[in-house]
Write a protein that holds these residues in place. Structure first.
Motif, PDB file in Angstrom:
ATOM      1  N   THR A   1       0.807  -1.212   0.000  1.00 18.58           N
ATOM      2  CA  THR A   1       0.000   0.000   0.000  1.00 18.58           C
ATOM      3  C   THR A   1       0.842   1.264   0.000  1.00 18.58           C
ATOM      4  N   ARG A   2       1.961   1.255   0.741  1.00 21.34           N
ATOM      5  CA  ARG A   2       2.863   2.404   0.697  1.00 21.34           C
ATOM      6  C   ARG A   2       4.206   2.023   1.293  1.00 21.34           C
ATOM      7  N   VAL A   3       5.193   2.860   1.021  1.00 19.00           N
ATOM      8  CA  VAL A   3       6.544   2.675   1.539  1.00 19.00           C
ATOM      9  C   VAL A   3       7.005   4.012   2.118  1.00 19.00           C
ATOM     10  N   ASP A   4       7.549   3.970   3.328  1.00 18.38           N
ATOM     11  CA  ASP A   4       8.121   5.158   3.963  1.00 18.38           C
ATOM     12  C   ASP A   4       9.603   4.896   4.208  1.00 18.38           C
ATOM     13  N   THR A   5      10.449   5.647   3.531  1.00 22.04           N
ATOM     14  CA  THR A   5      11.892   5.494   3.662  1.00 22.04           C
ATOM     15  C   THR A   5      12.440   6.649   4.493  1.00 22.04           C
ATOM     16  N   THR A   6      13.392   6.343   5.366  1.00 18.26           N
ATOM     17  CA  THR A   6      14.026   7.412   6.134  1.00 18.26           C
ATOM     18  C   THR A   6      14.869   8.267   5.209  1.00 18.26           C
ATOM     19  N   THR A   7      15.181   9.475   5.659  1.00 22.83           N
ATOM     20  CA  THR A   7      15.909  10.404   4.794  1.00 22.83           C
ATOM     21  C   THR A   7      17.330   9.947   4.508  1.00 22.83           C
ATOM     22  N   ASP A   8      17.913   9.129   5.403  1.00 23.47           N
ATOM     23  CA  ASP A   8      19.266   8.630   5.149  1.00 23.47           C
ATOM     24  C   ASP A   8      19.261   7.320   4.358  1.00 23.47           C
ATOM     25  N   LEU A   9      18.090   6.850   3.938  1.00 21.45           N
ATOM     26  CA  LEU A   9      17.906   5.646   3.118  1.00 21.45           C
ATOM     27  C   LEU A   9      18.401   4.370   3.799  1.00 21.45           C
ATOM     28  N   ARG A  10      18.403   4.345   5.107  1.00 23.80           N
ATOM     29  CA  ARG A  10      18.850   3.153   5.836  1.00 23.80           C
ATOM     30  C   ARG A  10      17.706   2.187   6.104  1.00 23.80           C
ATOM     31  N   TYR A  11      16.509   2.714   6.324  1.00 24.27           N
ATOM     32  CA  TYR A  11      15.359   1.875   6.667  1.00 24.27           C
ATOM     33  C   TYR A  11      14.164   2.257   5.805  1.00 24.27           C
ATOM     34  N   ALA A  12      13.366   1.245   5.483  1.00 22.78           N
ATOM     35  CA  ALA A  12      12.135   1.477   4.736  1.00 22.78           C
ATOM     36  C   ALA A  12      11.019   0.672   5.386  1.00 22.78           C
ATOM     37  N   LYS A  13       9.965   1.355   5.787  1.00 28.01           N
ATOM     38  CA  LYS A  13       8.782   0.675   6.316  1.00 28.01           C
ATOM     39  C   LYS A  13       7.874   0.371   5.131  1.00 28.01           C
ATOM     40  N   VAL A  14       7.599  -0.906   4.960  1.00 28.78           N
ATOM     41  CA  VAL A  14       6.781  -1.349   3.839  1.00 28.78           C
ATOM     42  C   VAL A  14       5.428  -1.782   4.407  1.00 28.78           C
ATOM     43  N   TYR A  15       4.378  -1.056   4.041  1.00 28.86           N
ATOM     44  CA  TYR A  15       3.040  -1.360   4.510  1.00 28.86           C
ATOM     45  C   TYR A  15       2.373  -2.288   3.504  1.00 28.86           C
ATOM     46  N   VAL A  16       1.977  -3.474   3.969  1.00 30.08           N
ATOM     47  CA  VAL A  16       1.368  -4.470   3.089  1.00 30.08           C
ATOM     48  C   VAL A  16      -0.029  -4.799   3.588  1.00 30.08           C
ATOM     49  N   SER A  17      -0.869  -5.158   2.647  1.00 41.57           N
ATOM     50  CA  SER A  17      -2.234  -5.542   2.951  1.00 41.57           C
ATOM     51  C   SER A  17      -2.533  -6.850   2.233  1.00 41.57           C
ATOM     52  N   ALA A  18      -3.247  -7.723   2.930  1.00 40.42           N
ATOM     53  CA  ALA A  18      -3.620  -9.010   2.350  1.00 40.42           C
ATOM     54  C   ALA A  18      -5.121  -9.033   2.119  1.00 40.42           C
ATOM     55  N   LEU A  19      -5.517  -9.745   1.089  1.00 37.03           N
ATOM     56  CA  LEU A  19      -6.939  -9.871   0.801  1.00 37.03           C
ATOM     57  C   LEU A  19      -7.638 -10.658   1.907  1.00 37.03           C
ATOM     58  N   ASP A  20      -6.986 -11.700   2.385  1.00 39.39           N
ATOM     59  CA  ASP A  20      -7.527 -12.522   3.462  1.00 39.39           C
ATOM     60  C   ASP A  20      -6.871 -12.092   4.771  1.00 39.39           C
ATOM     61  N   LYS A  21      -7.630 -11.404   5.623  1.00 39.58           N
ATOM     62  CA  LYS A  21      -7.075 -10.860   6.863  1.00 39.58           C
ATOM     63  C   LYS A  21      -6.653 -11.955   7.845  1.00 39.58           C
ATOM     64  N   SER A  22      -7.204 -13.146   7.733  1.00 42.90           N
ATOM     65  CA  SER A  22      -6.842 -14.218   8.663  1.00 42.90           C
ATOM     66  C   SER A  22      -5.413 -14.710   8.424  1.00 42.90           C
ATOM     67  N   GLN A  23      -4.875 -14.503   7.238  1.00 46.91           N
ATOM     68  CA  GLN A  23      -3.527 -14.956   6.911  1.00 46.91           C
ATOM     69  C   GLN A  23      -2.489 -13.838   7.021  1.00 46.91           C
ATOM     70  N   GLU A  24      -2.892 -12.699   7.555  1.00 52.48           N
ATOM     71  CA  GLU A  24      -2.003 -11.538   7.556  1.00 52.48           C
ATOM     72  C   GLU A  24      -0.767 -11.745   8.437  1.00 52.48           C
ATOM     73  N   LYS A  25      -0.921 -12.386   9.596  1.00 53.00           N
ATOM     74  CA  LYS A  25       0.225 -12.617  10.479  1.00 53.00           C
ATOM     75  C   LYS A  25       1.235 -13.552   9.820  1.00 53.00           C
ATOM     76  N   ASP A  26       0.748 -14.613   9.184  1.00 51.98           N
ATOM     77  CA  ASP A  26       1.648 -15.523   8.476  1.00 51.98           C
ATOM     78  C   ASP A  26       2.329 -14.815   7.312  1.00 51.98           C
ATOM     79  N   LEU A  27       1.602 -13.940   6.647  1.00 56.17           N
ATOM     80  CA  LEU A  27       2.167 -13.173   5.535  1.00 56.17           C
ATOM     81  C   LEU A  27       3.329 -12.311   6.016  1.00 56.17           C
ATOM     82  N   ILE A  28       3.150 -11.614   7.121  1.00 54.58           N
ATOM     83  CA  ILE A  28       4.208 -10.758   7.655  1.00 54.58           C
ATOM     84  C   ILE A  28       5.419 -11.596   8.058  1.00 54.58           C
TER      85      ILE A  28
END
Length: 138
Positions: A37-64
């Motif tokens: 859904t979106r990506v947030d990268t720090t200004t020094d490009l060391r870390y990127a938070k990747v926000y993901v969404s699954a169609l089946d919410k019951s499998q979301e923990k396994d997906l992560i």
């Protein structure tokens, strides 16, 4: 200027990761439809938070869990696809914005089914108003 560059990098990482998810052989990731859904990268490009969404919410923990185990592979492939000085470390976070949007849409269609965001706190707030002796405004 720097903000515009970070936005372009975020979009490029999002596009590349979306295509890389199809190459993963982990059954936890292949099991359903995965959306970045979106990506947030720090200004020094060391870390990127990747926000993901699954169609089946019951499998979301396994997906992560599956994505976290494949983070090294994804980072290496991302580094080859995007020519940056540093390839950001990927942190995968479950995104509930699609579910929240569906809830808002449901409330707009039928305002009588509005549910408080946190029912436990809503009851406490009502009790506190009644204890003060003031009547609620109309």
């Amino acid at each position: 200027m720097a903000g515009n560059r970070i936005n372009r990098i975020n979009e490029e990482i999002q596009k590349e990761l979306s295509s890389l998810f199809r190459t993963l052989k982990d059954p936890r990731v292949q099991g359903g439809m995965v959306t970045v859904t979106r990506v947030d990268t720090t200004t020094d490009l060391r870390y990127a938070k990747v926000y993901v969404s699954a169609l089946d919410k019951s499998q979301e923990k396994d997906l992560i869990k599956g994505l976290k185990s494949a983070a090294g592979y994804l980072r290496r492939e991302l580094g080859q696809a995007i020519q940056l000085r540093y390839t950001p470390e990927l942190q995968f976070i479950a995104d509930d914005s699609i579910e929240y949007g569906a809830h808002i849409l449901e409330m707009l269609r039928d305002p009588n089914i509005v549910k408080p965001a946190n029912p436990a706190n809503a009851d406490d707030a009502d009790d506190a108003d009644n204890e003060s002796g003031e009547d609620e405004p109309c």
